[in-house]
Design an enzyme around this catalytic site. Structure first.
Site, PDB file in Angstrom:
ATOM      1  N   ASP A  89       0.857  -1.183   0.000  1.00  0.00           N
ATOM      2  CA  ASP A  89       0.000   0.000   0.000  1.00  0.00           C
ATOM      3  C   ASP A  89       0.894   1.233   0.000  1.00  0.00           C
ATOM      4  O   ASP A  89       1.482   1.580   1.025  1.00  0.00           O
ATOM      5  CB  ASP A  89      -0.893   0.009   1.252  1.00  0.00           C
ATOM      6  CG  ASP A  89      -1.964  -1.093   1.207  1.00  0.00           C
ATOM      7  OD1 ASP A  89      -1.789  -2.052   0.425  1.00  0.00           O
ATOM      8  OD2 ASP A  89      -2.966  -0.985   1.941  1.00  0.00           O
ATOM      9  N   LYS A 112      -6.941   3.340  -3.234  1.00  0.00           N
ATOM     10  CA  LYS A 112      -7.346   3.287  -1.835  1.00  0.00           C
ATOM     11  C   LYS A 112      -7.531   4.724  -1.347  1.00  0.00           C
ATOM     12  O   LYS A 112      -6.787   5.620  -1.740  1.00  0.00           O
ATOM     13  CB  LYS A 112      -6.253   2.551  -1.049  1.00  0.00           C
ATOM     14  CG  LYS A 112      -6.405   2.534   0.458  1.00  0.00           C
ATOM     15  CD  LYS A 112      -5.292   1.677   1.093  1.00  0.00           C
ATOM     16  CE  LYS A 112      -5.227   1.868   2.602  1.00  0.00           C
ATOM     17  NZ  LYS A 112      -4.114   1.133   3.224  1.00  0.00           N
ATOM     18  N   LYS A 171     -10.222   0.168  -2.306  1.00  0.00           N
ATOM     19  CA  LYS A 171     -10.117  -0.055  -0.868  1.00  0.00           C
ATOM     20  C   LYS A 171     -10.387   1.236  -0.102  1.00  0.00           C
ATOM     21  O   LYS A 171      -9.569   2.157  -0.140  1.00  0.00           O
ATOM     22  CB  LYS A 171      -8.717  -0.576  -0.511  1.00  0.00           C
ATOM     23  CG  LYS A 171      -8.504  -0.759   1.004  1.00  0.00           C
ATOM     24  CD  LYS A 171      -7.135  -1.363   1.318  1.00  0.00           C
ATOM     25  CE  LYS A 171      -6.874  -1.372   2.833  1.00  0.00           C
ATOM     26  NZ  LYS A 171      -5.525  -1.867   3.163  1.00  0.00           N
TER      27      LYS A 171
END
Lengths: 346, 770
Positions: free
Chosen positions: A183, A246, A282
């Site tokens: 991430d 995300k 996400k």
């Protein structure tokens, strides 16, 4: 041999002995079931044509919970689905090996076994476990054999302001340590100063550094100033090869919201319609209620379609959400409201 | 289905709302509904079955109220009205507040009953209809409270007959009853024959809220009951429904002296510019045309899309349509419910089947058997296609393209209707340019179907007249405290002999900025009180009206600034004042009075007054409960014709002219027939004062010849009948040709009423936020 099975073997040869576990892993990693988004050359005409009318987007989000209601068995199934998409996360300065192992045990067994038996999903796990770099090896070891991937936040998370070469090296180190998902955080300043080329180049470099690990681009939407910027940054990160986009680090003052989600989902849809590649989504931070999880799932179902309701294309970045879902599931089974202490902590 | 299967399919399942309490309410009333008169339910009959359109099952039997039952209800309202008015604003406010609170307490019962009766999704009745209805009573409790201070010069109309449609049964009831009661009226309301149920619950609530007997009366029935109510001895008819029934009501009430407001059909444009947030504009259409199954008078039913983005837009729209869920209105996950009645379904089917143009797309989503119709999009249509012009009143969207903003406006306004319009653009310049140009009572910018009790709603053209909501809505339920006396009819003097002028003076009509001979070629001798010949006045005919209105429509006065309008009115005053003695002499010679000079001074003063108002009769920014600006813009009503009064030949000419010009309208003045020469003289003042061609036209001759043609002219937006009831009836009888506003004037010094008559409120909603 089915395509999925072939992919299983390619991706996780070491786990082929435990069919169930492999299936779990395989269905949780995007590139195993879908051709991986290779990215596109930067198309600024497209990116800058993106508009986002805040009021209209807020109205859509405000009316959605009233338009879709999921009850009884369906609600239980949807909540189980939510669990399967959770990136169970700990990102604290005081994380220790013991703390991370406890979390991993919870990821393997997210809900009391008797409850899972009753709803017919005894092998349910969370989507992944998400930790800082130093905890990767602990987590990988703890999850050995479970098929649950380990995600690591990287690139100077959460601010992303360390030197670029260190951020890239951090990715490489984390991949080496066993993280199968990275991430990354984008440089918000590239968006705020509209240096789109720099944003694209940075994302592309991160993607390259990830190699076979799949990369989630954290936009830190709470710091981008406008929904229009969120939409444009989403598209550019996908053009630069993001596997997932995300919302946030969880450390901004505003994290995942439905309006931001809607903008990002629409960007994913536009990207899919133009390129044929499915990018995952996400939301992270701020989703702590079972009811909210259902609303997010419904929004994804409505805007992107059922294909995205799988852990390979959708994750919740959440830590306290699971507890509320556990209580809801027990309530569903017993008809009585549950209590915290009846559910094992993670 | 096992949970593990649902875990894979991720279907929604069903989420039915409980109907038990609603059915119990009906059972408690014996399964029969009927008139609520004088504070109690009268015995009901099973004349007509009320059905749940989603299932066809009978909900209750309904009384078809007879003429006698309607009369009884009106008598009850009449008897209760004086005390209700006398009770005063604050006392009425408490009753309205109690109604709001009680409706809130019974909100779910009302919502479930509404969905059972009408077929609309419970999401809409629960989240939109009922909350808006409640909000209407709260808002109007406030208006009742403030009436003594804020509206001290206005009083109730009396007894109001109110006829409402089936698409928003309780909300339309609220829009009708709340303002009427706030202003001190009593009402007889007739709910639609398909959907009377929530009105019955409301009646029950009235009894609980302490509404005095007779203040609210409800008569159930069909069109014949409605017709009886229109014919009954009421002071006002308020109607919401189809344009064809509105037209019948306008004809039926002609000459009756009944006040009238009409909220009728529409074919509202939904304009998407190329810089819009496309996905949000697509989503907006769900709220525009698939809200309430498209059975919405202001539905954005005509999609106008920039040609450059049309294909992309249509593709995204079709994908969105496929996601709509159609089915049981009481399922909480349903977007589109049942069509109100099989008859309505047949009408929708017939209209769509008769269309052979364009490409028809039905949403690829399961449609249950029965009274359901799939969301439908017809692309590739053109203004010439029937479905671009005719209201379908169903979930059917028609689409065409435009090239430029100017063309978008042209296509949008190419309609006999003018109810609402929606536009999508991220460019504030474009939005604020286009919104005022759209012929509509409501414009939504980057949103659609926003409503609030504080913001006026209503139409122009054949979408009707009158506003509901806000301060402007109160105009429709009150009147000036001072009654307007019927103007005296003056018989022209007769005589014979030659004119006293040395050289013959030729009075002409004034049309399009030019002195014009009458089309018919006839003139009429005008005599003074002693029989002396004062001159000849041309006799205008229908072709002179045609020419005058044509000049009005081309004049562009409405686009000029208030400042310029004021300058020209001041200049008229200046030039008239300079000719005071000449006009005074003319007036005295015609009337035989000696008040000429006084009347000229008064006329100059009127010009000054309306010049003063020209840049001050402003709109408002409404306080609506959302992050939006709702601008109530005062727009000119458009092309006016006035039948001027005989009482003050000059003042009666100048007052309507000044009021019309001050509010941005053009006007054709039909001068006093016995005293026309001051009007023909006045045309020289117009010529000398820079009044643009066509803004003011003056016709002379017998008004009785002109009145029917004014009433029938479909280019005129309003006729001011200032010369008495007889001609008012002539005009009203024909005004339904284009649902024309007909107004009978106000006291000379009641400037607000004159200015109101010259304007319509357009509400422009602009949600904002970055």
């Amino acid at each position: 041999m089915s395509r999925a099975r072939m992919l299983e073997l390619q991706c996780n040869p070491m786990h082929t002995s435990v069919m169930e576990q492999i299936t779990t892993t395989v269905t949780q990693l995007p590139q195993t079931l879908e051709p991986r988004n290779p990215g596109l050359p930067l198309d600024l005409d497209w990116a800058l044509s993106v508009q986002a009318n805040t009021s209209a987007i807020e109205r859509r989000c405000a009316s959605l919970p009233g338009r879709r209601s999921v009850k009884k068995d369906h609600q239980a199934a949807w909540l189980a689905r939510a669990i399967s998409c959770i990136d169970l996360t700990t990102l604290s300065g005081d994380d220790t090996a013991g703390r991370v192992k406890r979390l991993c045990a919870k990821a393997r067994q997210p809900v009391r076994q008797d409850i899972l038996q009753q709803i017919g999903l005894p092998h349910l796990t969370t989507g992944a476990v998400c930790v800082y770099h130093d905890m990767i090896e602990t987590a990988v070891t703890a999850l050995q054999g479970s098929g649950i991937p380990v995600a690591a936040v990287s690139t100077g998370f959460p601010a992303g302001l360390s030197p670029l070469h260190l951020r890239i090296d951090e990715i490489r180190e984390s991949v080496k340590a066993g993280a199968s998902e990275i991430d990354i955080v984008i440089s918000r300043r590239h968006v705020l100063t509209q240096n789109w080329q720099a944003l694209y180049d940075e994302m592309a470099a991160f993607r390259t550094a990830c190699g076979d690990a799949h990369v989630k681009a954290i936009l830190a939407t709470g710091e981008l100033g406008s929904l229009r910027n969120v939409g444009r940054a989403s598209l550019i990160c996908m053009m630069a090869g993001a596997d997932f986009i995300k919302t946030s680090t969880g450390k901004e003052s505003v994290n995942a919201t439905l309006p931001v989600t809607l903008v990002m989902l629409r960007a994913i849809r536009a990207y899919y319609n133009r390129t044929g590649f499915r990018v995952g989504y996400k939301p992270a931070g701020g989703i702590s209620k079972a009811k909210d999880a259902i609303t997010y799932l419904a929004l994804i179902k409505e805007e992107l379609g059922d294909r995205w309701l799988r852990p390979d294309l959708f994750r919740f970045g959440a830590s306290s959400l699971l507890g509320d879902i556990e209580r809801q599931l027990e309530h569903h089974l017993t008809g009585g409201y549950s209590a915290n202490h009846r559910h094992p902590i993670g | 289905m096992p949970i593990e299967t649902i875990f894979d399919t991720m279907e929604y399942g069903t989420a039915p709302e409980d109907r038990g309490i609603a059915l119990q309410w009906i059972a408690n009333h014996g399964g029969l509904i009927g008139p609520y008169v004088n504070g109690a339910f009268a015995p009901a009959r099973d004349d007509l079955a009320i059905r749940n359109p989603a299932t066809g099952e009978k909900l209750a039997g309904m009384t078809l109220c007879t003429k006698d039952e309607v009369t009884e209800a009106v008598q009850s309202a009449r008897a209760a009205q004086p005390d209700w008015q006398k009770a005063g604003g604050p006392a009425r406010a408490r009753v309205l507040y109690a109604l709001a609170r009680l409706m809130q307490k019974h909100a779910r019962l009302l919502a479930v009953t509404e969905s059972l009766d009408n077929g609309k999704p419970i999401r809409e009745s629960r989240d939109i209809d009922i909350p808006l209805a409640i909000r209407h009573f709260y808002h109007h409790a406030g208006h009742a409270q403030l009436m003594p201070s804020a509206l001290s010069d206005r009083v109730a109309l009396g007894v109001c007959g109110q006829i409402i449609p089936w698409n928003f049964p309780l909300l339309m009831l609220a829009w009708k009853i709340a303002p009427a009661l706030a202003m001190g009226n009593t009402v007889v309301l007739k709910p639609a024959e398909y959907t009377p149920m929530t009105a019955m619950i409301f009646a029950d609530i009235c009894s609980q809220a302490g509404v005095p007997p007779g203040v609210v009366n409800i008569v159930t029935g069909d069109g014949s009951t409605g017709a009886a109510l229109v014919d009954a001895s009421v002071d006002k008819i308020a109607f919401t429904g189809s344009t064809s029934v509105g037209r019948q009501i306008q004809e039926a009430t002609a000459g009756s002296g009944k006040s009238l407001t009409l909220e009728l059909g529409g074919k509202s444009p939904y304009i998407v510019f190329d810089d819009a947030d496309i996905d949000s504009a697509v989503e907006g259409l769900v709220d525009a045309i698939w809200f309430n199954q498209g059975q919405v008078c202001c539905a954005g039913s005509r999609l106008l899309i920039h040609e450059a983005i049309a294909d992309d837009f249509h593709n995204r729209l079709k994908a969105r349509m496929d996601k709509l869920r159609i089915g049981d209105p009481l399922d909480k996950s349903i977007d589109v419910g049942a069509i109100v009645d099989p008859i309505q379904l047949q009408q929708i089917q017939a209209l769509v089947q008769a269309n052979t143009a364009g490409q028809t797309y039905h949403a690829q989503t399961p449609v249950p058997e029965g009274c359901f119709y799939p969301p439908t999009l017809i692309t590739g249509l053109h203004p010439a296609d029937t479905l671009m012009q005719e209201e379908i009143f169903g979930p059917v969207l028609v689409s065409t393209t435009f090239r430029t903003p100017a063309e978008a406006v042209e296509i949008a306004n190419n309609s006999k209707y003018g109810l609402a319009a929606t536009l999508w653009t991220e460019n504030i310049n474009l939005a604020l340019e286009i919104a005022p140009k759209l012929v509509a009572g409501v414009v939504w910018v980057n949103a659609t179907n926003l409503f609030d009790a504080a913001a006026g709603f209503g139409g122009t053209r054949e979408s009707g007249f009158g506003r509901e909501g806000g301060w402007e809505g109160l105009q429709a339920y009150s009147k000036p405290r001072q009654p307007l006396p019927e103007p005296a009819q003056v018989t022209p003097f007769t005589g014979q002999g030659a004119a006293a002028d040395d050289i013959d003076r030729t009075a002409k009509l004034f049309i399009g900025g030019k002195q014009a001979r009458p089309d018919g070629g006839y003139s009429q001798a005008i005599f003074g009180p002693k029989g002396q010949l004062l001159g000849h006045a041309p006799i205008a005919n229908r072709k002179d009206i045609r020419n005058a209105v044509q000049a009005q429509l081309a004049c562009g006065w409405g686009k000029t600034t208030g400042h310029l309008q004021a300058q020209i009115l001041y200049y008229l005053a200046e030039n008239l004042a300079a000719q005071t003695s000449r006009f005074a002499e003319r007036l005295d010679a015609m009337t035989g009075l000696t008040t000429g000079a006084e009347e000229v001074r008064a006329a100059v003063d009127v010009l000054f007054t309306y010049a003063a108002w020209a840049d001050k009769f402003e709109g408002q920014a409404k306080s609506v409960p959302m992050r939006a600006v709702a601008l109530a813009m005062r727009e000119p009503v458009g092309a006016i014709a006035a039948l001027c009064s005989d009482q003050h030949p000059l003042l009666g000419l100048v007052t309507p002219m000044a009021a019309a010009l001050s509010t941005g309208n053009s006007i054709t003045l039909c001068a006093s027939a016995p005293f026309p020469l001051v009007a023909t003289d006045f045309s020289h003042i117009l010529e000398a004062s820079d009044v643009p061609a066509g803004v003011v036209n003056i016709l002379t001759g017998p008004q009785a010849e002109l009145a029917p043609h004014l009433g029938a002219h479909m280019g005129l937006d309003t006729v001011w009948c200032l010369s008495g009831a007889e001609l008012t009836q002539e005009v009203q009888a024909r005004a339904s040709s284009n649902i024309k506003r007909v107004w009978q004037g106000a006291a000379q010094d009641d400037h607000d009423s004159w200015l109101d008559a010259g304007t319509e409120i357009k509400t422009i909603w602009i949600p904002y936020g970055e």
